[in-house]
Design a protein around this motif. Sequence first.
Motif, PDB file in Angstrom:
ATOM      1  N   GLN A 144       0.697  -1.528   0.027  1.00  0.00           N
ATOM      2  CA  GLN A 144      -0.219   0.043   0.244  1.00  0.00           C
ATOM      3  C   GLN A 144       0.721   1.396  -0.097  1.00  0.00           C
ATOM      4  O   GLN A 144       0.263   1.774  -0.779  1.00  0.00           O
ATOM      5  CB  GLN A 144      -0.730  -0.017   1.019  1.00  0.00           C
ATOM      6  CG  GLN A 144      -2.092  -1.432   1.273  1.00  0.00           C
ATOM      7  CD  GLN A 144      -2.616  -1.607  -0.142  1.00  0.00           C
ATOM      8  OE1 GLN A 144      -3.112  -0.640  -0.947  1.00  0.00           O
ATOM      9  NE2 GLN A 144      -2.669  -2.591  -0.888  1.00  0.00           N
ATOM     10  N   SER A 145       1.834   1.252   1.022  1.00  0.00           N
ATOM     11  CA  SER A 145       2.510   2.565   0.766  1.00  0.00           C
ATOM     12  C   SER A 145       3.569   2.762   0.001  1.00  0.00           C
ATOM     13  O   SER A 145       3.890   4.048  -0.047  1.00  0.00           O
ATOM     14  CB  SER A 145       3.413   2.601   2.284  1.00  0.00           C
ATOM     15  OG  SER A 145       4.309   1.178   2.183  1.00  0.00           O
ATOM     16  N   ALA A 146       3.893   1.222  -1.082  1.00  0.00           N
ATOM     17  CA  ALA A 146       4.768   1.881  -2.501  1.00  0.00           C
ATOM     18  C   ALA A 146       3.967   2.570  -3.616  1.00  0.00           C
ATOM     19  O   ALA A 146       4.480   3.203  -4.287  1.00  0.00           O
ATOM     20  CB  ALA A 146       5.002   0.348  -2.750  1.00  0.00           C
ATOM     21  N   ARG A 147       3.172   3.034  -3.383  1.00  0.00           N
ATOM     22  CA  ARG A 147       1.970   3.223  -4.246  1.00  0.00           C
ATOM     23  C   ARG A 147       2.268   4.992  -3.974  1.00  0.00           C
ATOM     24  O   ARG A 147       1.930   5.708  -5.179  1.00  0.00           O
ATOM     25  CB  ARG A 147       0.005   3.325  -4.174  1.00  0.00           C
ATOM     26  CG  ARG A 147       0.125   1.933  -4.303  1.00  0.00           C
ATOM     27  CD  ARG A 147      -1.589   1.671  -4.176  1.00  0.00           C
ATOM     28  NE  ARG A 147      -1.667   0.564  -4.546  1.00  0.00           N
ATOM     29  CZ  ARG A 147      -1.510  -0.263  -6.160  1.00  0.00           C
ATOM     30  NH1 ARG A 147      -1.420   0.821  -7.180  1.00  0.00           N
ATOM     31  NH2 ARG A 147      -1.579  -1.044  -5.690  1.00  0.00           N
ATOM     32  N   LYS A 160       4.494  12.306   2.399  1.00  0.00           N
ATOM     33  CA  LYS A 160       5.122  11.502   3.417  1.00  0.00           C
ATOM     34  C   LYS A 160       4.309  11.123   4.526  1.00  0.00           C
ATOM     35  O   LYS A 160       4.042   9.549   4.732  1.00  0.00           O
ATOM     36  CB  LYS A 160       6.204  11.752   3.598  1.00  0.00           C
ATOM     37  CG  LYS A 160       6.077  12.447   5.075  1.00  0.00           C
ATOM     38  CD  LYS A 160       7.258  13.622   5.773  1.00  0.00           C
ATOM     39  CE  LYS A 160       7.129  14.254   7.354  1.00  0.00           C
ATOM     40  NZ  LYS A 160       8.233  14.837   7.834  1.00  0.00           N
ATOM     41  N   ASN A 161       3.382  12.101   4.738  1.00  0.00           N
ATOM     42  CA  ASN A 161       2.094  11.306   5.361  1.00  0.00           C
ATOM     43  C   ASN A 161       0.948  10.666   4.913  1.00  0.00           C
ATOM     44  O   ASN A 161       0.872   9.390   5.322  1.00  0.00           O
ATOM     45  CB  ASN A 161       1.280  12.950   5.789  1.00  0.00           C
ATOM     46  CG  ASN A 161       2.236  13.823   7.094  1.00  0.00           C
ATOM     47  OD1 ASN A 161       2.982  12.806   7.069  1.00  0.00           O
ATOM     48  ND2 ASN A 161       2.307  14.800   6.352  1.00  0.00           N
ATOM     49  N   SER A 162       1.556  10.679   3.409  1.00  0.00           N
ATOM     50  CA  SER A 162      -0.084   9.936   2.944  1.00  0.00           C
ATOM     51  C   SER A 162       0.459   8.114   3.209  1.00  0.00           C
ATOM     52  O   SER A 162      -0.159   7.229   2.819  1.00  0.00           O
ATOM     53  CB  SER A 162      -0.214   9.840   1.594  1.00  0.00           C
ATOM     54  OG  SER A 162      -0.949  11.158   1.547  1.00  0.00           O
ATOM     55  N   ALA A 163       1.642   8.443   2.469  1.00  0.00           N
ATOM     56  CA  ALA A 163       2.203   7.139   2.830  1.00  0.00           C
ATOM     57  C   ALA A 163       2.305   6.493   4.135  1.00  0.00           C
ATOM     58  O   ALA A 163       2.283   5.608   4.005  1.00  0.00           O
ATOM     59  CB  ALA A 163       4.084   7.405   2.294  1.00  0.00           C
ATOM     60  N   ASP A 164       2.893   7.345   4.745  1.00  0.00           N
ATOM     61  CA  ASP A 164       2.654   7.041   6.614  1.00  0.00           C
ATOM     62  C   ASP A 164       1.180   5.797   6.211  1.00  0.00           C
ATOM     63  O   ASP A 164       1.181   4.631   7.249  1.00  0.00           O
ATOM     64  CB  ASP A 164       3.513   7.624   7.092  1.00  0.00           C
ATOM     65  CG  ASP A 164       3.724   6.963   8.689  1.00  0.00           C
ATOM     66  OD1 ASP A 164       4.280   5.869   8.703  1.00  0.00           O
ATOM     67  OD2 ASP A 164       3.910   7.618   9.536  1.00  0.00           O
ATOM     68  N   GLU A 165       0.127   6.631   6.385  1.00  0.00           N
ATOM     69  CA  GLU A 165      -1.035   6.301   6.533  1.00  0.00           C
ATOM     70  C   GLU A 165      -1.312   4.990   5.678  1.00  0.00           C
ATOM     71  O   GLU A 165      -1.967   3.837   6.331  1.00  0.00           O
ATOM     72  CB  GLU A 165      -2.256   7.612   6.505  1.00  0.00           C
ATOM     73  CG  GLU A 165      -3.147   7.464   6.714  1.00  0.00           C
ATOM     74  CD  GLU A 165      -4.743   8.248   6.622  1.00  0.00           C
ATOM     75  OE1 GLU A 165      -3.997   9.260   6.159  1.00  0.00           O
ATOM     76  OE2 GLU A 165      -5.754   7.812   6.459  1.00  0.00           O
ATOM     77  N   ALA A 166      -0.932   4.971   4.761  1.00  0.00           N
ATOM     78  CA  ALA A 166      -1.144   4.016   3.489  1.00  0.00           C
ATOM     79  C   ALA A 166      -0.821   2.960   4.138  1.00  0.00           C
ATOM     80  O   ALA A 166      -1.458   1.758   4.861  1.00  0.00           O
ATOM     81  CB  ALA A 166      -0.844   3.838   2.660  1.00  0.00           C
ATOM     82  N   ALA A 167       0.146   2.831   4.973  1.00  0.00           N
ATOM     83  CA  ALA A 167       1.141   1.870   6.016  1.00  0.00           C
ATOM     84  C   ALA A 167       0.793   1.461   6.873  1.00  0.00           C
ATOM     85  O   ALA A 167       0.463   0.019   7.078  1.00  0.00           O
ATOM     86  CB  ALA A 167       2.919   1.529   5.619  1.00  0.00           C
TER      87      ALA A 167
END
Length: 322
Positions: free
Chosen positions: A19-22, A29-36
């Motif tokens: 999920q975060s790799a998307r 960075k916040n969206s990446a972290d939240e997805a993970a």
Amino acid sequence: MESSLALELVRVTEEAALQSARWTGRGDKNSADEAATVAMRKHFDSAAMDGVVVIGEGEMDEAPMLYIGERVGNRKGPKMDVAVDPLEGTETVASGLNNALSVIAAAPRGTLLHAPDIYMHKLAVGPELAGKLSLNDPIEVTLRKASEILSKPLSEMTVSILDRERHSTMIRALRESGVRIKLLSHGDVMGAIETCTDSEVDLYVGSGGAPEGVLAAAALKCLGGEIQGRLIPETPEDFVRCQGMGLKHPEQLLTMEDMVGREGVLFVATGVTAGDFLRGVKYLPGQRAETHSVMMYSGTRTVRYIRSVHHLFQSNESLAAA
Ligand code: VTB
Ligand code: MG
Ligand code: MG
């Protein structure tokens, strides 16, 4: 038992990575972290354990998911302490750089250090240097000892350190000693792990996050390396937090045993962006994706590498259904 639980935990880091790799290179960075974090939380309950998060995404009132004290797992297995970093390297993903990981460590209840989110001085080494150096020594002494033990001149050693202003004195000392230096933009869990792989890195030094120190200690225990740490409480509140976490003397030297206990510890990680140790998530034709993970258990010192091909359709569906 350990290997089946580790495999269940790999499933969790795989989902977080997928999920975060998307968000790779998208500057968020916040969206990446939240997805993970969301993906990790959704899949945790399939793991057969009665886990409590001791290192997570923050205190309960500020972080809705994977907060410190949260119960994770299906409660049908052993009582465990769980340390997570759904995305170790949020900026790394946001900038599309190497070595972002999704990480979990787990060990019997009561054995993992409840490290507060402050800095920790660290010294990490691979098996050849394990047990032979001290974080109490000045860096020049450490380097000299390491060079003797490894039987190679300083000019052939490589030391890694986070590229930070707070390390300017240490970096100057390293440069004056003549060692080669690997400056890390982020990611000191991987920085510490690299001392135990066939990379060129002999030592990891400097300060990074204390939670990352405990995660690295779990990995290095499995890999036969060593990490020593010392917390850096900067304010009176930090001192109180450390003491509240059971550390009477917050600035004491922390051994691996202080950080991860004496019993068996599990460490699993999945690559999010590309790295030397683990490849990043690769999307394949036909709604599939490939992940690369590692699972380790200190009790047997087994290190397994897992390449998985996921059908994203199913992955997304199970996410929606969860
Ligand atoms: C490290 C590193 C992380 O934070 O712990 C570092 O492993 C320490 O904090 O990837 P600073 O960035 O303030 O130096 C990260 O870089 C980000 O969590
Ligand atoms: Mg994190
Ligand atoms: Mg982190």
